[in-house]
Enzyme design. Structure first.
Site, PDB file in Angstrom:
ATOM      1  N   THR A   1      27.537  39.025  44.678  1.00 26.45           N
ATOM      2  CA  THR A   1      28.662  38.511  45.028  1.00 26.45           C
ATOM      3  C   THR A   1      28.530  37.380  46.127  1.00 26.45           C
ATOM      4  OG1 THR A   1      29.721  40.569  44.949  1.00 26.45           O
ATOM      5  CG2 THR A   1      30.889  38.993  46.373  1.00 26.45           C
TER       6      THR A   1
ATOM      7  N   GLU B   1      40.137  36.872  31.139  1.00 28.08           N
ATOM      8  CA  GLU B   1      41.480  36.444  31.188  1.00 28.08           C
ATOM      9  C   GLU B   1      41.619  35.215  29.991  1.00 28.08           C
ATOM     10  OE1 GLU B   1      43.975  37.581  34.448  1.00 28.08           O
ATOM     11  OE2 GLU B   1      42.178  37.191  35.384  1.00 28.08           O
TER      12      GLU B   1
ATOM     13  N   GLU C   1      34.748  36.274  38.930  1.00 31.38           N
ATOM     14  CA  GLU C   1      35.866  36.254  39.572  1.00 31.38           C
ATOM     15  C   GLU C   1      36.275  35.630  40.512  1.00 31.38           C
ATOM     16  OE1 GLU C   1      36.706  41.209  37.978  1.00 31.38           O
ATOM     17  OE2 GLU C   1      36.285  40.579  40.194  1.00 31.38           O
TER      18      GLU C   1
ATOM     19  N   LYS D   1      29.029  45.449  39.020  1.00 34.70           N
ATOM     20  CA  LYS D   1      29.476  44.769  40.331  1.00 34.70           C
ATOM     21  C   LYS D   1      28.436  44.443  41.282  1.00 34.70           C
ATOM     22  CE  LYS D   1      34.180  44.316  38.972  1.00 34.70           C
ATOM     23  NZ  LYS D   1      34.548  42.946  38.997  1.00 34.70           N
TER      24      LYS D   1
ATOM     25  N   ASP E   1      32.950  37.024  42.738  1.00 35.94           N
ATOM     26  CA  ASP E   1      32.511  38.552  42.523  1.00 35.94           C
ATOM     27  C   ASP E   1      32.181  38.563  41.134  1.00 35.94           C
ATOM     28  OD1 ASP E   1      32.113  41.184  43.088  1.00 35.94           O
ATOM     29  OD2 ASP E   1      33.938  41.875  42.451  1.00 35.94           O
TER      30      ASP E   1
ATOM     31  N   GLU F   1      37.905  34.760  43.479  1.00 35.79           N
ATOM     32  CA  GLU F   1      38.498  35.566  44.732  1.00 35.79           C
ATOM     33  C   GLU F   1      38.428  34.691  46.177  1.00 35.79           C
ATOM     34  OE1 GLU F   1      37.521  39.426  45.102  1.00 35.79           O
ATOM     35  OE2 GLU F   1      37.016  39.679  42.964  1.00 35.79           O
TER      36      GLU F   1
ATOM     37  N   ARG G   1      31.074  42.744  32.192  1.00 37.94           N
ATOM     38  CA  ARG G   1      32.087  43.372  31.674  1.00 37.94           C
ATOM     39  C   ARG G   1      31.725  44.409  30.684  1.00 37.94           C
ATOM     40  NH1 ARG G   1      35.986  42.284  35.190  1.00 37.94           N
ATOM     41  NH2 ARG G   1      36.569  39.784  35.233  1.00 37.94           N
TER      42      ARG G   1
ATOM     43  N   GLN H   1      30.481  47.280  32.711  1.00 37.52           N
ATOM     44  CA  GLN H   1      31.696  48.064  33.514  1.00 37.52           C
ATOM     45  C   GLN H   1      32.449  48.679  32.505  1.00 37.52           C
ATOM     46  OE1 GLN H   1      34.293  44.758  35.151  1.00 37.52           O
ATOM     47  NE2 GLN H   1      35.659  46.217  36.109  1.00 37.52           N
TER      48      GLN H   1
ATOM     49  N   HIS I   1      46.763  39.400  37.131  1.00 36.59           N
ATOM     50  CA  HIS I   1      45.657  39.625  36.810  1.00 36.59           C
ATOM     51  C   HIS I   1      45.463  41.225  36.597  1.00 36.59           C
ATOM     52  CE1 HIS I   1      41.141  40.284  36.571  1.00 36.59           C
ATOM     53  NE2 HIS I   1      41.045  41.386  37.276  1.00 36.59           N
TER      54      HIS I   1
ATOM     55  N   ASP J   1      36.399  45.247  48.033  1.00 37.97           N
ATOM     56  CA  ASP J   1      36.969  44.584  47.055  1.00 37.97           C
ATOM     57  C   ASP J   1      38.367  45.164  46.694  1.00 37.97           C
ATOM     58  OD1 ASP J   1      37.474  42.270  45.387  1.00 37.97           O
ATOM     59  OD2 ASP J   1      36.124  43.107  44.043  1.00 37.97           O
TER      60      ASP J   1
END
Length: 396
Positions: free
Chosen positions: A234, A341, A176, A230, A210, A178, A214, A217, A110, A103
């Site tokens: 996925t 975000e 996420e 993570k 993905d 992607e 948070r 993480q 971002h 990844d």
């Protein structure tokens, strides 16, 4: 295994793929009925097939149902692309098992947004970010096809800096937006792929979510990067769109300042105009609400640069390896590709309608990512990339 019915080109790419992919090619002159066995002929020639033959090949009945809605595809192409797609009843069945998954972190917007949140505007981008495509090695075993439920992960968190860490269910579960590509022939160990030839090793693209925990993480990522935050899941779309099908939607590459080192410099366009959308359908909502409208063209590092950098140290990439873009965010708030975000680190609500809003995902929420390229009178679609959140395992 991820079963990927793939739209492939009917002209030059069709012949090259039939020669190169370890698969059985199913063809029919009329649309088959449900459950009908499609006639198949094996494709077993060229040296590329020798690379692909390690992937399982199948000749399967036409499925009674599909794992996701079909991409929107038309055949009214310009002369240069006419015949680039086959109808649904021509299907290449490839049982793809992503042997390795990397990844990247290649959207400047971002990376800037996240940096501002946690380090401040003056130190938003890390010193290396503008010089190389930052990436990390993900967990291939938990790459799942669209429609697979995702269970809320549990792990260690440290919500209070002045107190010891705690164990429990993730409270800041995120998405996420992607895209990702599958590696084609790949390279031998010790032999890097030059950026000028990287496109020869990019087979096709899928949508990707993905999923990210948070709060887990934040506590675990120093010094080696994401781990349990993570690796729990996925999701990718089941439709692999080959690169030749996307060539009509090429755009100039972004201006990169400072200029990358010579091994990453590439003047050939390899940025693509792909419209992307993220929607949430919470419990009690009759229809999904779109929370993000973005575009793959916002990437700073191209797929060719990602692949060239990945292999520059001699790392061997293999057929079926999966390389992901990283979160795709644009310049406007509505184009931000994560809830981190969109809610600006949980400081504001994301309105969904139906009397609901979110900062992060709740149990029962379904996320649907869609994408397409818009041509003159036609679209090239990627289908859906979706997953629904299940409650965390209890009693741990």
């Amino acid at each position: 295994m991820v079963l990927c019915p793939s739209y492939v080109t009917a002209s030059k790419a069709m012949h090259s793929i039939k020669r190169s992919v370890g698969c059985s090619w199913a063809s029919s002159t009329t649309s088959p009925s449900r459950g009908q066995q499609l006639p198949a002929r094996s494709c077993r020639s060229s040296s590329l097939y020798q690379q692909f033959q390690t992937l399982p090949s199948v000749s399967a009945p036409f499925p009674a149902s599909f794992p996701a809605p079909l991409p929107t595809l038309f055949i009214s192409f310009s002369p240069s692309t006419r015949g680039a797609f086959l109808p649904l009843f021509h299907i290449l069945w490839v049982s793809i098992h992503a042997g390795d998954y990397t990844d990247f972190y290649s959207s400047r917007q971002h990376a800037t947004n996240v940096g501002i949140m946690f380090r401040g505007k003056e130190n938003a981008l890390m010193p290396n970010w503008l010089h190389l495509p930052v990436g990390y090695h993900g967990r291939a075993s938990s790459v799942v096809v669209s429609g697979t439920p995702i269970r809320r992960p549990v792990g260690q968190m440290k919500p209070d800096n002045d107190k010891p860490p705690v164990f429990g269910a993730c409270k800041r579960l995120d998405i996420e937006l992607e895209m990702a590509f599958f590696v084609g022939p790949g390279n031998k160990h010790g032999e890097p792929i030059p950026v000028s030839r990287a496109h020869e090793h990019i087979f096709g693209m899928v949508l990707m979510n993905d999923w990210s925990a948070r709060d887990i993480q934040k506590w675990e990522y120093v010094p080696l990067g994401p781990f349990l935050s993570k690796s729990f899941g996925t999701t990718i779309s089941p439709w692999v769109v080959t690169m030749e099908a996307l060539l009509p939607f090429l755009l100039p590459n972004p201006i990169q300042d400072p200029k990358p080192l010579p091994y990453l410099r590439d003047e050939e366009p390899y940025t693509f105009d792909i419209n992307l959308f993220v929607a949430i359908k919470g419990e009690g909502m009759s229809t999904p609400t779109t929370i993000c409208r973005s575009n793959f063209k916002h990437m700073y590092w191209t797929m060719k640069q990602q692949l060239a950098h990945h292999s520059i140290n001699g790392c061997n990439l293999r057929p079926g390896d999966l390389l992901a873009s990283g979160t795709i965010s644009g310049p406007e708030p509505e184009s931000f590709g994560s809830m981190l975000e969109l809610s600006w680190n949980g400081t504001k609500e994301i309105p969904l309608g139906y009397g609901q809003s979110r900062k992060f995902l709740q149990d029962g929420d379904e996320i649907i990512i869609t994408g397409y390229c818009q041509g003159s009178g036609y679209r090239v679609g990627f289908g859906h990339c979706s997953g629904k959140i299940l409650p965390a395992v209890s009693g741990l």
